[in-house]
Design a protein around this motif. Structure first.
Motif, PDB file in Angstrom:
ATOM      1  N   GLY A   1     -48.161 -46.881 -24.648  1.00 32.70           N
ATOM      2  CA  GLY A   1     -49.468 -46.821 -24.015  1.00 32.70           C
ATOM      3  C   GLY A   1     -50.591 -46.492 -24.982  1.00 32.70           C
ATOM      4  N   ILE A   2     -50.305 -46.571 -26.251  1.00 34.13           N
ATOM      5  CA  ILE A   2     -51.355 -46.373 -27.258  1.00 34.13           C
ATOM      6  C   ILE A   2     -52.230 -47.623 -27.286  1.00 34.13           C
ATOM      7  CG2 ILE A   2     -51.750 -46.134 -29.758  1.00 34.13           C
ATOM      8  CD1 ILE A   2     -48.967 -44.597 -29.737  1.00 34.13           C
ATOM      9  N   ALA A   3     -53.534 -47.412 -27.495  1.00 33.89           N
ATOM     10  CA  ALA A   3     -54.482 -48.535 -27.492  1.00 33.89           C
ATOM     11  C   ALA A   3     -53.996 -49.654 -28.408  1.00 33.89           C
ATOM     12  CB  ALA A   3     -55.855 -48.052 -27.962  1.00 33.89           C
ATOM     13  N   GLU A   4     -54.192 -50.881 -27.973  1.00 38.45           N
ATOM     14  CA  GLU A   4     -53.743 -52.013 -28.780  1.00 38.45           C
ATOM     15  C   GLU A   4     -54.721 -52.300 -29.923  1.00 38.45           C
ATOM     16  OE1 GLU A   4     -51.921 -55.208 -26.525  1.00 38.45           O
ATOM     17  OE2 GLU A   4     -50.482 -53.601 -26.140  1.00 38.45           O
ATOM     18  N   ASP A   5     -54.245 -53.119 -30.836  1.00 39.53           N
ATOM     19  CA  ASP A   5     -55.092 -53.662 -31.906  1.00 39.53           C
ATOM     20  C   ASP A   5     -55.626 -52.623 -32.896  1.00 39.53           C
ATOM     21  OD1 ASP A   5     -56.033 -56.056 -33.062  1.00 39.53           O
ATOM     22  OD2 ASP A   5     -58.034 -55.765 -32.196  1.00 39.53           O
TER      23      ASP A   5
ATOM     24  N   ASP B   1     -44.686 -35.523 -24.165  1.00 38.05           N
ATOM     25  CA  ASP B   1     -45.195 -34.584 -23.150  1.00 38.05           C
ATOM     26  C   ASP B   1     -46.726 -34.501 -23.257  1.00 38.05           C
ATOM     27  OD1 ASP B   1     -45.659 -33.069 -25.394  1.00 38.05           O
ATOM     28  OD2 ASP B   1     -44.223 -31.475 -24.893  1.00 38.05           O
ATOM     29  N   ASP B   2     -47.333 -33.686 -22.394  1.00 39.72           N
ATOM     30  CA  ASP B   2     -48.801 -33.631 -22.380  1.00 39.72           C
ATOM     31  C   ASP B   2     -49.373 -33.181 -23.716  1.00 39.72           C
ATOM     32  OD1 ASP B   2     -48.817 -34.534 -19.850  1.00 39.72           O
ATOM     33  OD2 ASP B   2     -49.259 -32.606 -18.887  1.00 39.72           O
ATOM     34  N   PHE B   3     -48.709 -32.169 -24.300  1.00 35.35           N
ATOM     35  CA  PHE B   3     -49.195 -31.641 -25.582  1.00 35.35           C
ATOM     36  C   PHE B   3     -49.237 -32.751 -26.635  1.00 35.35           C
ATOM     37  CE2 PHE B   3     -48.419 -29.771 -29.768  1.00 35.35           C
ATOM     38  CZ  PHE B   3     -49.438 -28.830 -29.833  1.00 35.35           C
ATOM     39  N   LEU B   4     -48.132 -33.453 -26.724  1.00 39.21           N
ATOM     40  CA  LEU B   4     -48.031 -34.536 -27.708  1.00 39.21           C
ATOM     41  C   LEU B   4     -49.026 -35.652 -27.388  1.00 39.21           C
ATOM     42  CD1 LEU B   4     -46.576 -35.729 -30.164  1.00 39.21           C
ATOM     43  CD2 LEU B   4     -44.723 -36.476 -28.656  1.00 39.21           C
ATOM     44  N   TRP B   5     -49.085 -35.994 -26.104  1.00 38.78           N
ATOM     45  CA  TRP B   5     -49.950 -37.106 -25.702  1.00 38.78           C
ATOM     46  C   TRP B   5     -51.420 -36.824 -25.998  1.00 38.78           C
ATOM     47  CZ3 TRP B   5     -49.566 -41.942 -25.424  1.00 38.78           C
ATOM     48  CH2 TRP B   5     -50.490 -42.727 -24.725  1.00 38.78           C
ATOM     49  N   ASN B   6     -51.833 -35.579 -25.691  1.00 36.69           N
ATOM     50  CA  ASN B   6     -53.239 -35.224 -25.946  1.00 36.69           C
ATOM     51  C   ASN B   6     -53.584 -35.359 -27.423  1.00 36.69           C
ATOM     52  OD1 ASN B   6     -53.818 -34.701 -23.299  1.00 36.69           O
ATOM     53  ND2 ASN B   6     -53.285 -32.519 -23.429  1.00 36.69           N
ATOM     54  N   ARG B   7     -52.643 -34.989 -28.257  1.00 40.81           N
ATOM     55  CA  ARG B   7     -52.918 -35.078 -29.688  1.00 40.81           C
ATOM     56  C   ARG B   7     -52.876 -36.532 -30.168  1.00 40.81           C
ATOM     57  NH1 ARG B   7     -49.511 -31.183 -33.001  1.00 40.81           N
ATOM     58  NH2 ARG B   7     -51.175 -31.598 -34.500  1.00 40.81           N
ATOM     59  N   ILE B   8     -51.954 -37.279 -29.607  1.00 44.99           N
ATOM     60  CA  ILE B   8     -51.917 -38.712 -29.935  1.00 44.99           C
ATOM     61  C   ILE B   8     -53.241 -39.376 -29.561  1.00 44.99           C
ATOM     62  CG2 ILE B   8     -50.893 -40.915 -29.162  1.00 44.99           C
ATOM     63  CD1 ILE B   8     -48.131 -39.527 -29.214  1.00 44.99           C
ATOM     64  N   LYS B   9     -53.769 -38.998 -28.386  1.00 49.59           N
ATOM     65  CA  LYS B   9     -55.026 -39.610 -27.922  1.00 49.59           C
ATOM     66  C   LYS B   9     -56.187 -39.290 -28.873  1.00 49.59           C
ATOM     67  CE  LYS B   9     -55.481 -41.782 -24.546  1.00 49.59           C
ATOM     68  NZ  LYS B   9     -55.263 -43.271 -24.442  1.00 49.59           N
ATOM     69  N   LYS B  10     -56.171 -38.095 -29.444  1.00 52.15           N
ATOM     70  CA  LYS B  10     -57.237 -37.737 -30.382  1.00 52.15           C
ATOM     71  C   LYS B  10     -57.181 -38.605 -31.633  1.00 52.15           C
ATOM     72  CE  LYS B  10     -58.198 -32.966 -29.257  1.00 52.15           C
ATOM     73  NZ  LYS B  10     -57.710 -31.627 -29.472  1.00 52.15           N
ATOM     74  N   SER B  11     -55.973 -38.827 -32.120  1.00 52.10           N
ATOM     75  CA  SER B  11     -55.840 -39.657 -33.319  1.00 52.10           C
ATOM     76  C   SER B  11     -56.190 -41.107 -32.984  1.00 52.10           C
ATOM     77  CB  SER B  11     -54.417 -39.544 -33.879  1.00 52.10           C
ATOM     78  OG  SER B  11     -54.389 -39.825 -35.255  1.00 52.10           O
ATOM     79  N   GLU B  12     -55.796 -41.515 -31.782  1.00 48.41           N
ATOM     80  CA  GLU B  12     -56.141 -42.865 -31.312  1.00 48.41           C
ATOM     81  C   GLU B  12     -57.666 -43.037 -31.246  1.00 48.41           C
ATOM     82  OE1 GLU B  12     -56.446 -44.047 -27.010  1.00 48.41           O
ATOM     83  OE2 GLU B  12     -54.385 -44.691 -27.397  1.00 48.41           O
TER      84      GLU B  12
END
Lengths: 440, 440
Positions: B368-372, B396-407
């Motif tokens: 579910g990470i942004a494409e392209d 989990d939420d912790f990981l996902w929130n951090r992934i979203k920041k890098s995304e």
């Protein structure tokens, strides 16, 4: 499983050193501080000779008993962990850990070499290694940096990293000592001064090897002037076989092979039997007489005798200087490759009919070269760490005259470091400068 | 046998380039010189945002047809020789020569990497290699120095060395492109400026790869900001599969493994399944949730959740900065080890159950990470040079929130280089500074 605290470099559980304080140990530095050299250099023309004599004779080898060592060598970070290689399937078949000391470990040559040693490229994929890094007080932080990069490289075979500034600690039980560190030549420094300063370092390291290294340690001296440094080191380690000391001339050999290949228009893998005779200096003798290309004598392939007699030697010797001009730095990468070559030449049987060059002890040599110096000569090995000198080489007048010049230089260097080899009063009578271009 | 003249670097007999002038070729640099960016940085607090927009849209990918190339890449010295590997017993069983381009070839990372590539350590003992060194006009002399050291190293597997400053020449037919060279960040330079300057380099190199490299070239981008540089490179090489582009996050992974090992008090070979998610910047996410030690979840071994959530990431990210403090230089040796790891992860099957991190193209990702964009994610390989994303990871939420920041950061970087990816007008809206400490 317990959760360990973050391991710090000060943790100390290197088992073989645990009982350290109960051992006799030796330090030697203080003695040398008192030595004075009265030196009156003549005007500095290229062939000027400088005459120095030590005003006080210092005996060597000499051992001073101390109750305590100044500073303990420290295991580093993740390498402070203990484990049993025999307990695990992946590592059960591995050989016994080999301990390798590297001096000048924070320098550029070591920065290439250490990662080769750790990767398994040198001693093979089933040989776990312990790297013992010797630096100076000035470089101790940099040593930590090197150890951190070794940690981050996750080499499975690298099982111990120890850093320290005391050779009596760092050389403990080592089976190989790769002595790279040496003081560079400062501005206005005469070659005699350099011999003295670096000689003191190698005298101390010889004593330390004699005191604490494996009884069959192999020593490869890279720091310049390497032949005489190797002699000093050997003389200060009377309990280690003189045959175990090498001065690195392998980079010169490699460069000579490349230049012959270029001249003949063949790839370098076709060139064999190349000897560097003598000192790692401008008196060195790259030997084209015995060299072969595709199994034929080089002299049959390259007919340009003038090139062989003059330009060839010059090209080999000036290579380091040209490299510095181009690249702006001295040749750390290819030097470290040649150190690996030198080690592997001793642990892998020499291909049939070929040989390699190494600066080794001349006593008993079959060529008539003066005894009791370290001179580069053609060697063969059964791959057991030992070597024998190659007997069937031709030596004509041209070659012999040049060999004698390099011999004379090494005998002069030897007289100049007599105070460091236990042979009395130093008398320096050296040609002005025979350092190779590009080396310090 | 004929006696050849001493070969000079200007000799040119690299067979696949012989018909060069008859080929269509592309140059692109001039276009970018005209671009202007109006940039009004806000006051430089840590979280200040800078807004820039390109005043002129530049389309990319764009190819300019030129009749002649500016400068031919040159074979170097002994590597200009021709020979037939199949004609000789020793080399008959070898694989076909593999061509590897390295940019920034005169730099310190390359100085380690090139010798590893040449030694056979990366591609194996039966894989002859051609090294194609890309430098700049400023570094061309240094490239010669590197080529000389490669000559002097006598690596049997190294069969071609070509140096040049034009990627359209140097990338000809390469199967691997290791893009290390990038402009360092100058004093007062904003991250947007750096993205633009380096983006232009990688846009040009992408076009060159598209024009002349092997159709299945694997590209590993090391020069920073590497994720977005990889994206730019990929977008300018529409004829090369997007899957073939990697941004190096392997050093981060290696460092993360070492830190987990240190905390748990185990050797680093016990740590597996470590993912670095996201951008190679301070927003990167070293993933402890899926990591294992001795096959057990790290979270069962290291109970100190605060350490895992805060200090662990910090230790990984600050490692480069600490290293510079200690060692005085950035981590060239361990970076080059991690590049070797990254390559070998693609050419050797991934051990069962494990994975490795690489910055790869997100389109089609299962998380579910942004494409392209180019985002570091867990990969597995069959050893065929290709990879697949690992599906069975927990987020989990912790990981996902951090992934979203890098995304979010990578999406912002992407908008900032739209003029280089052919997606219109660049709009820069970047956090102040997310460069990793110790990187330029």
């Amino acid at each position: 499983m317990a959760v360990a605290e973050f391991a710090t470099p000060s943790r100390y559980n290197y088992s073989s050193l645990v009982n350290y304080s109960s051992k006799r140990s030796y330090v030697s530095t203080s003695l040398y501080k008192k030595r004075l050299i009265a030196c009156t250099p003549l005007p500095s023309t290229q062939h000027a000779r400088i005459c120095c004599s030590a005003t006080r004779e210092v005996q060597a080898p000499v051992a001073v008993d101390t109750a305590e060592l100044k500073k303990q060598a420290e295991c580093y970070g993740v390498f402070c962990l203990t484990y049993d290689l025999k307990a695990e399937e992946d590592t059960r078949s591995w050989k016994k850990l080999i301990k390798i000391a590297v001096s000048g470990a924070a320098g550029m040559i070591s920065n290439h070499l250490l990662f080769k040693l750790a990767s398994g490229e040198v001693f093979g994929p089933d040989q776990p290694v312990s790297l013992k890094l010797l630096g100076s007080e000035r470089s101790i932080q940099a040593l930590e940096g090197v150890a951190m990069e070794l940690e981050d490289s996750l080499f499975p075979l690298l099982r111990e990293v120890i850093i320290g500034i005391d050779p009596y600690e760092v050389f403990q039980d080592v089976e190989w000592a790769l002595l790279i560190g040496a003081k560079p030549r400062g501005p206005g420094m005469e070659r005699a001064d350099l011999l003295d300063i670096n000689g003191q370092i190698f005298a101390e390291q010889g004593k330390a090897l004699n005191a604490v290294a494996s009884r069959n340690v192999k020593v490869v001296v890279v720091g310049n002037p390497c032949n005489t440094n190797a002699l000093i080191c050997m003389k200060n380690a009377p309990n280690i076989p003189p045959k175990n000391f090498h001065a690195l001339t392998r980079l010169d050999e490699n460069r000579a092979k490349c230049q012959l290949a270029l001249k003949a228009g063949v790839f370098y893998d076709k060139v064999s039997n190349v000897t560097i005779w003598g000192n790692h200096s401008t008196t060195q003798v790259p030997d084209f007489l015995n060299s072969k290309i595709n199994g034929f004598p080089v002299t049959e392939i390259i007919k340009d005798r003038k090139w062989l007699e003059e330009e060839f030697t010059e090209k080999v010797q000036k290579r380091g200087g040209v490299l510095i001009q181009k690249w702006g730095r001295s040749s750390a990468a290819s030097t470290s490759v040649s150190i690996v070559d030198a080690i592997r030449s001793l642990i892998i049987p020499t291909p049939k009919g070929d040989w390699f060059s190494s600066g080794v002890y001349t006593t008993g040599n079959p060529y008539g070269i003066a005894e009791d110096i370290v001179f580069s000569m053609p060697c063969r090995s059964k791959g057991d760490g030992d070597y024998e000198l190659v007997k069937d080489v031709m030596i004509d007048d041209f070659l012999w005259n040049r060999i004698k010049k390099s011999e004379a230089e090494l005998l002069a260097e030897k007289r100049c470091v007599a105070h460091l080899t236990g042979e009395g009063i130093a008398v320096c009578d050296l040609p002005g400068d025979t350092m190779l271009p590009g080396e310090m």
